[in-house]
Design a protein around this motif. Structure first.
Motif, PDB file in Angstrom:
ATOM      1  N   GLY A  16      35.657  45.213  51.396  1.00 49.15           N
ATOM      2  CA  GLY A  16      36.503  45.338  52.576  1.00 49.15           C
ATOM      3  C   GLY A  16      37.168  44.050  53.018  1.00 49.15           C
ATOM      4  N   GLN A  17      37.197  43.054  52.139  1.00 50.12           N
ATOM      5  CA  GLN A  17      37.861  41.802  52.498  1.00 50.12           C
ATOM      6  C   GLN A  17      39.361  42.006  52.478  1.00 50.12           C
ATOM      7  N   ARG A  18      40.051  41.192  53.252  1.00 49.61           N
ATOM      8  CA  ARG A  18      41.507  41.233  53.242  1.00 49.61           C
ATOM      9  C   ARG A  18      41.998  40.345  52.108  1.00 49.61           C
ATOM     10  N   PRO A  19      43.064  40.781  51.417  1.00 50.04           N
ATOM     11  CA  PRO A  19      43.611  39.922  50.361  1.00 50.04           C
ATOM     12  C   PRO A  19      44.103  38.613  50.955  1.00 50.04           C
ATOM     13  N   ALA A  20      43.877  37.536  50.245  1.00 51.60           N
ATOM     14  CA  ALA A  20      44.351  36.225  50.707  1.00 51.60           C
ATOM     15  C   ALA A  20      45.866  36.213  50.649  1.00 51.60           C
ATOM     16  N   ASN A  21      46.496  35.774  51.725  1.00 51.23           N
ATOM     17  CA  ASN A  21      47.956  35.698  51.760  1.00 51.23           C
ATOM     18  C   ASN A  21      48.466  34.365  51.271  1.00 51.23           C
ATOM     19  N   GLU A  22      47.576  33.429  51.107  1.00 54.55           N
ATOM     20  CA  GLU A  22      47.977  32.095  50.673  1.00 54.55           C
ATOM     21  C   GLU A  22      47.217  31.737  49.410  1.00 54.55           C
ATOM     22  N   PRO A  23      47.832  30.897  48.585  1.00 54.43           N
ATOM     23  CA  PRO A  23      47.109  30.437  47.391  1.00 54.43           C
ATOM     24  C   PRO A  23      45.861  29.651  47.785  1.00 54.43           C
ATOM     25  N   ALA A  24      44.878  29.689  46.940  1.00 52.69           N
ATOM     26  CA  ALA A  24      43.649  28.950  47.192  1.00 52.69           C
ATOM     27  C   ALA A  24      43.926  27.459  47.206  1.00 52.69           C
ATOM     28  N   SER A  25      43.127  26.733  47.977  1.00 51.90           N
ATOM     29  CA  SER A  25      43.330  25.286  48.054  1.00 51.90           C
ATOM     30  C   SER A  25      42.663  24.583  46.883  1.00 51.90           C
ATOM     31  N   ALA A  26      41.860  25.285  46.148  1.00 52.88           N
ATOM     32  CA  ALA A  26      41.232  24.725  44.947  1.00 52.88           C
ATOM     33  C   ALA A  26      41.249  25.811  43.885  1.00 52.88           C
ATOM     34  N   GLU A  27      41.124  25.395  42.651  1.00 49.04           N
ATOM     35  CA  GLU A  27      41.123  26.358  41.560  1.00 49.04           C
ATOM     36  C   GLU A  27      39.932  27.291  41.718  1.00 49.04           C
ATOM     37  N   PRO A  28      40.164  28.608  41.680  1.00 46.78           N
ATOM     38  CA  PRO A  28      39.035  29.520  41.807  1.00 46.78           C
ATOM     39  C   PRO A  28      38.142  29.436  40.584  1.00 46.78           C
ATOM     40  N   GLU A  29      36.876  29.695  40.797  1.00 48.95           N
ATOM     41  CA  GLU A  29      35.937  29.690  39.688  1.00 48.95           C
ATOM     42  C   GLU A  29      36.062  31.028  38.965  1.00 48.95           C
ATOM     43  N   LEU A  30      36.477  30.978  37.713  1.00 48.55           N
ATOM     44  CA  LEU A  30      36.666  32.195  36.937  1.00 48.55           C
ATOM     45  C   LEU A  30      35.495  32.373  35.992  1.00 48.55           C
ATOM     46  N   LEU A  31      34.667  33.305  36.342  1.00 47.96           N
ATOM     47  CA  LEU A  31      33.498  33.589  35.538  1.00 47.96           C
ATOM     48  C   LEU A  31      33.675  34.947  34.874  1.00 47.96           C
ATOM     49  N   PRO A  32      33.048  35.136  33.731  1.00 46.92           N
ATOM     50  CA  PRO A  32      33.107  36.472  33.146  1.00 46.92           C
ATOM     51  C   PRO A  32      32.378  37.439  34.069  1.00 46.92           C
ATOM     52  N   PRO A  33      32.755  38.711  34.035  1.00 46.85           N
ATOM     53  CA  PRO A  33      32.059  39.669  34.878  1.00 46.85           C
ATOM     54  C   PRO A  33      30.601  39.774  34.459  1.00 46.85           C
ATOM     55  N   PRO A  34      29.726  40.047  35.400  1.00 46.87           N
ATOM     56  CA  PRO A  34      28.301  40.113  35.066  1.00 46.87           C
ATOM     57  C   PRO A  34      27.990  41.229  34.073  1.00 46.87           C
ATOM     58  N   ALA A  35      27.035  40.955  33.201  1.00 50.55           N
ATOM     59  CA  ALA A  35      26.565  41.984  32.272  1.00 50.55           C
ATOM     60  C   ALA A  35      26.022  43.140  33.098  1.00 50.55           C
ATOM     61  N   GLY A  36      26.157  44.323  32.569  1.00 51.22           N
ATOM     62  CA  GLY A  36      25.655  45.489  33.280  1.00 51.22           C
ATOM     63  C   GLY A  36      26.672  46.102  34.230  1.00 51.22           C
ATOM     64  N   THR A  37      27.865  45.483  34.342  1.00 50.49           N
ATOM     65  CA  THR A  37      28.925  46.075  35.155  1.00 50.49           C
ATOM     66  C   THR A  37      29.935  46.730  34.227  1.00 50.49           C
ATOM     67  N   ASP A  38      30.711  47.632  34.783  1.00 47.82           N
ATOM     68  CA  ASP A  38      31.744  48.285  33.984  1.00 47.82           C
ATOM     69  C   ASP A  38      32.847  47.319  33.576  1.00 47.82           C
ATOM     70  N   PHE A  39      32.890  46.141  34.188  1.00 52.20           N
ATOM     71  CA  PHE A  39      33.919  45.158  33.869  1.00 52.20           C
ATOM     72  C   PHE A  39      33.531  44.279  32.678  1.00 52.20           C
ATOM     73  N   HIS A  40      32.278  44.320  32.289  1.00 50.32           N
ATOM     74  CA  HIS A  40      31.840  43.501  31.158  1.00 50.32           C
ATOM     75  C   HIS A  40      32.393  44.102  29.866  1.00 50.32           C
ATOM     76  N   PRO A  41      32.943  43.265  28.967  1.00 49.50           N
ATOM     77  CA  PRO A  41      33.552  43.789  27.730  1.00 49.50           C
ATOM     78  C   PRO A  41      32.631  44.683  26.913  1.00 49.50           C
ATOM     79  N   ASP A  42      31.338  44.433  26.945  1.00 48.83           N
ATOM     80  CA  ASP A  42      30.397  45.243  26.170  1.00 48.83           C
ATOM     81  C   ASP A  42      30.348  46.700  26.629  1.00 48.83           C
ATOM     82  N   SER A  43      30.805  46.960  27.852  1.00 49.76           N
ATOM     83  CA  SER A  43      30.695  48.313  28.396  1.00 49.76           C
ATOM     84  C   SER A  43      31.890  49.200  28.054  1.00 49.76           C
ATOM     85  N   ALA A  44      32.884  48.679  27.354  1.00 50.36           N
ATOM     86  CA  ALA A  44      34.074  49.470  27.022  1.00 50.36           C
ATOM     87  C   ALA A  44      33.675  50.661  26.162  1.00 50.36           C
ATOM     88  N   PRO A  45      33.949  51.894  26.621  1.00 46.79           N
ATOM     89  CA  PRO A  45      33.543  53.072  25.844  1.00 46.79           C
ATOM     90  C   PRO A  45      34.182  53.117  24.460  1.00 46.79           C
TER      91      PRO A  45
END
Length: 180
Positions: A16-45
């Motif tokens: 329920g967070q609001r989308p940020a209207n401004e760019p981040a002031s620092a580079e966001p930390e881009l991590l792979p999605p956690p294992a066990g989520t549908d976003f993890h590459p291993d879960s692709a049907p």
């Protein structure tokens, strides 16, 4: 990176967070999605490699939306091809995809889960800067065909913009200290 960005946008949307209207002031930390989520590459049907190719096709389709693929779009697609492990066949694959007719319905049908729908849209958005009506229209059409709520699309947009924007004071994309 695509799965990580899509996961982050989806989590922000779900929380329920609001989308940020401004760019981040620092580079966001881009991590792979956690294992066990549908976003993890291993879960692709359909299998990790096959869905990676779908994401590349989505990037190509988005880049073609305005009738041409510019150097920056080609670079982004090439990076994704390299990440998928298609180094030797990449140019042949790209040529074949560019020659094939655009079939948005076939792309949409490849996204079998909610997570894959978000990833497909995220990959498309990452491929382009939607600065023409054709590109913006393509993204809107894709979001509609995927059944993505406007609020979720706003989160993807904000997350992609934050990831693409260099940290403040680093407009050229280079920082005084090396990244590790």
């Amino acid at each position: 990176a695509i799965g990580g960005l899509a996961y982050k946008a989806y989590q922000n949307y779900q929380n329920g967070q609001r989308p940020a209207n401004e760019p981040a002031s620092a580079e966001p930390e881009l991590l792979p999605p956690p294992a066990g989520t549908d976003f993890h590459p291993d879960s692709a049907p359909q299998g990790e490699h096959e869905f990676a190719l779908v994401l590349i096709r989505a990037m190509i389709a988005a880049a073609r939306a305005d009738g041409r693929i510019d150097d920056e779009e080609r670079r982004k697609i090439g990076e994704r091809l390299s990440a998928s492990g298609m180094n030797s066949d990449a140019e042949e694959f790209l040529r074949a995809e560019l020659a094939a007719p655009l079939d948005i319905d076939a792309l949409v049908a490849c996204a079998r889960t909610e997570a894959q729908k978000v990833e497909l849209y995220t990959a498309s958005r990452l491929a382009i800067e939607p600065n023409t009506r054709a590109e913006r229209g393509y993204l809107d059409l894709l979001a509609g065909r995927l059944g993505l709520p406007d609020e979720l699309v706003d989160h993807v947009e904000a997350t992609v913009l934050a990831a693409a924007t260099p940290p403040e004071g680093d407009a050229a994309g280079t920082s005084p200290e090396p990244h590790r």
